[in-house]
Design a protein around this motif. Structure first.
Motif, short mmCIF file in Angstrom:
data_model
loop_
_atom_site.label_atom_id
_atom_site.label_comp_id
_atom_site.label_asym_id
_atom_site.label_seq_id
_atom_site.Cartn_x
_atom_site.Cartn_y
_atom_site.Cartn_z
N ARG A 166 0.81 -1.23 0.00
CA ARG A 166 0.00 0.00 0.00
C ARG A 166 0.84 1.27 0.00
NH1 ARG A 166 -5.33 -0.45 0.76
NH2 ARG A 166 -5.47 1.63 1.66
N ARG A 167 2.15 1.14 0.17
CA ARG A 167 3.01 2.32 0.02
C ARG A 167 3.09 2.74 -1.44
NH1 ARG A 167 8.49 0.24 2.48
NH2 ARG A 167 7.82 -1.52 1.15
N TYR A 168 2.82 1.79 -2.34
CA TYR A 168 2.95 2.07 -3.76
C TYR A 168 1.62 2.13 -4.50
CZ TYR A 168 7.65 0.42 -2.53
OH TYR A 168 8.86 0.24 -1.92
N TRP A 169 0.73 1.20 -4.20
CA TRP A 169 -0.51 1.07 -4.94
C TRP A 169 -1.73 1.03 -4.02
CZ3 TRP A 169 -0.89 0.85 -10.29
CH2 TRP A 169 0.30 0.63 -11.00
N ASN A 170 -2.85 1.50 -4.54
CA ASN A 170 -4.15 1.37 -3.88
C ASN A 170 -5.17 0.83 -4.88
OD1 ASN A 170 -3.41 2.37 -1.35
ND2 ASN A 170 -3.88 4.49 -1.91
N CYS A 183 15.15 3.16 -13.40
CA CYS A 183 15.11 3.44 -11.97
C CYS A 183 15.85 4.71 -11.58
CB CYS A 183 15.68 2.25 -11.19
SG CYS A 183 14.66 0.77 -11.32
N THR A 184 16.12 5.61 -12.54
CA THR A 184 16.78 6.87 -12.22
C THR A 184 15.79 7.89 -11.67
OG1 THR A 184 16.46 7.66 -14.49
CG2 THR A 184 18.52 6.49 -13.99
N HIS A 185 14.50 7.61 -11.74
CA HIS A 185 13.51 8.54 -11.22
C HIS A 185 12.25 7.78 -10.83
CE1 HIS A 185 12.23 8.03 -15.40
NE2 HIS A 185 11.04 8.45 -15.03
N SER A 186 11.49 8.36 -9.93
CA SER A 186 10.22 7.75 -9.52
C SER A 186 9.09 8.29 -10.38
CB SER A 186 9.93 8.03 -8.04
OG SER A 186 9.71 9.42 -7.85
N LYS A 187 7.97 7.60 -10.37
CA LYS A 187 6.78 8.03 -11.11
C LYS A 187 5.54 7.62 -10.32
CE LYS A 187 9.15 4.56 -13.15
NZ LYS A 187 10.61 4.54 -13.39
N GLY A 188 4.45 8.36 -10.51
CA GLY A 188 3.24 8.06 -9.76
C GLY A 188 2.06 8.84 -10.28
N GLY A 189 0.92 8.67 -9.59
CA GLY A 189 -0.29 9.39 -9.97
C GLY A 189 -0.92 8.87 -11.24
N LEU A 190 -1.08 7.53 -11.33
CA LEU A 190 -1.61 6.91 -12.54
C LEU A 190 -2.62 5.82 -12.17
CD1 LEU A 190 -1.19 6.52 -15.72
CD2 LEU A 190 0.28 4.62 -15.06
N CYS A 191 -3.76 5.81 -12.86
CA CYS A 191 -4.76 4.75 -12.70
C CYS A 191 -4.67 3.77 -13.86
CB CYS A 191 -6.18 5.33 -12.66
SG CYS A 191 -6.57 6.27 -11.17
N LEU A 216 -1.60 4.13 -8.72
CA LEU A 216 -0.19 4.18 -8.33
C LEU A 216 0.11 5.47 -7.59
CD1 LEU A 216 2.75 3.11 -8.48
CD2 LEU A 216 2.93 4.29 -10.70
N LEU A 217 0.61 5.33 -6.35
CA LEU A 217 1.04 6.49 -5.58
C LEU A 217 2.43 6.93 -6.02
CD1 LEU A 217 -0.16 5.26 -2.07
CD2 LEU A 217 -1.20 7.07 -3.46
N GLN A 218 3.39 6.01 -5.90
CA GLN A 218 4.76 6.29 -6.32
C GLN A 218 5.55 4.99 -6.37
OE1 GLN A 218 7.12 9.75 -4.84
NE2 GLN A 218 8.46 8.20 -3.95
N ILE A 219 6.39 4.86 -7.38
CA ILE A 219 7.21 3.66 -7.52
C ILE A 219 8.38 3.99 -8.44
CG2 ILE A 219 6.25 2.57 -9.59
CD1 ILE A 219 6.00 -0.03 -7.86
N TRP A 220 9.44 3.21 -8.32
CA TRP A 220 10.60 3.38 -9.20
C TRP A 220 10.55 2.40 -10.37
CZ3 TRP A 220 14.49 7.06 -8.38
CH2 TRP A 220 14.36 7.79 -7.19
N TRP A 221 10.16 1.16 -10.08
CA TRP A 221 10.09 0.12 -11.11
C TRP A 221 8.62 -0.12 -11.44
CZ3 TRP A 221 14.19 -3.12 -13.05
CH2 TRP A 221 13.76 -4.17 -13.86
#
Length: 281
Positions: free
Chosen positions: A116-120, A252-260, A135-140
């Motif tokens: 749940r740190r990464y996805w809901n 994995c040089t940057h994180s990404k998030g905010g995606l359904c 997606l909240l935030q993830i690298w991979w």
């Protein structure tokens, strides 16, 4: 008395109905008893069903379709038929009788989905499966899926349905939040598909390019977008077609998030084109 529509032999009407679409046949069935009788003929509706319609029926309990006419079977299969624990659906297009399919996010392998740190998991009426992965935030970032089904011979398009930002309703209005949306403008996402007979397709796309979207007036944020992965051909209806697909951004040089992530669609290619041009609704 002069002859009327009710005097046309049902055999003649059946020949005409062979060249009409199911909605047109149902509309004409309202005219009179002769039209209604011809419109219920199994010989007409078996031509509207795909060659593998029995494979679709086998996904249902036998009591659901036993003793049904071919017309009622067409109506039954025009509604989504779930399989694989309800994470996938198959149905017939109401106008053409072509086979369409959808795979939910819960039917795919998503990296980190149980953390749940990464996805809901988000419940929503905007998904045919009533739930999406946010997606909240993830690298991979990696989403993989596979479907095995005896699809009829046709040319199909596979696409991912995704949404930038999180959406909700406030005071009866739909609102979007982009609090966690980041990283999708740095590197492109790679989409891929492959089939067991060696067909391959892939493409890359930036999911979030605000400057370019502003210039082209094609805003990607806040709405559902279907990203076409590619096409594949089914030439043999009697064998099971296996299709593997993926959506990845594993730099994995940057994180990404905010995606359904909602679902993946497999639709006959020219059916999509016809609906886009407004020929089919």
């Amino acid at each position: 008395m002069r002859p009327g529509l009710g005097d046309i032999p049902e055999g003649c009407l059946a020949c005409v109905f062979m060249n009409l679409t199911p909605p047109e046949i149902c509309n004409l069935a309202r005219l009179n008893r002769a039209f209604r009788g011809a419109a219920s003929s199994d010989s007409i509706w078996v031509k509207k069903l795909p060659t593998n319609y029995q494979d679709l029926l086998n996904l249902l309990p036998p009591e659901r379709y036993q003793n049904m006419s071919k017309k009622d079977i067409f109506a039954l299969l025009s509604r989504p038929v779930p399989f694989d624990d309800g994470y996938k659906e198959v149905w017939l297009d109401r106008v053409t009788g072509r086979v369409c399919m959808a795979i939910s996010a819960k039917g795919m392998a998503i990296t980190g989905i149980d953390d749940r740190r990464y996805w809901n998991r988000v419940s929503t009426e905007e998904s045919r499966f009533h739930i999406v992965a946010y997606l909240l935030q993830i690298w991979w970032f990696e989403v993989d899926g596979v479907v095995k089904f005896p699809l009829p011979a046709d040319v199909y398009t596979l696409s991912f349905r995704i949404h930038l930002g999180r959406f909700s309703k406030r005071l009866g209005r739909r609102v979007s939040s982009f609090e966690h949306t980041h990283g999708w403008d740095i590197k492109p996402v790679r989409f891929e598909l492959s089939t067991t007979d060696g067909q391959l397709a892939s493409c890359e796309c930036y999911l979030d390019d605000m400057e370019q979207d502003y210039e082209n007036r094609n805003h990607k944020r806040g709405g559902w977008i279907e990203y076409k992965v590619g096409e594949f051909i089914v030439s043999n209806s009697e064998t099971v077609t296996e299709v593997r697909f993926s959506m990845k951004q594993i730099d994995c040089t940057h994180s990404k998030g905010g995606l359904c992530v909602d679902s993946v669609f497999i639709i006959p290619t020219d059916l999509i084109d016809c609906k886009r041009r407004g020929i089919l609704k």
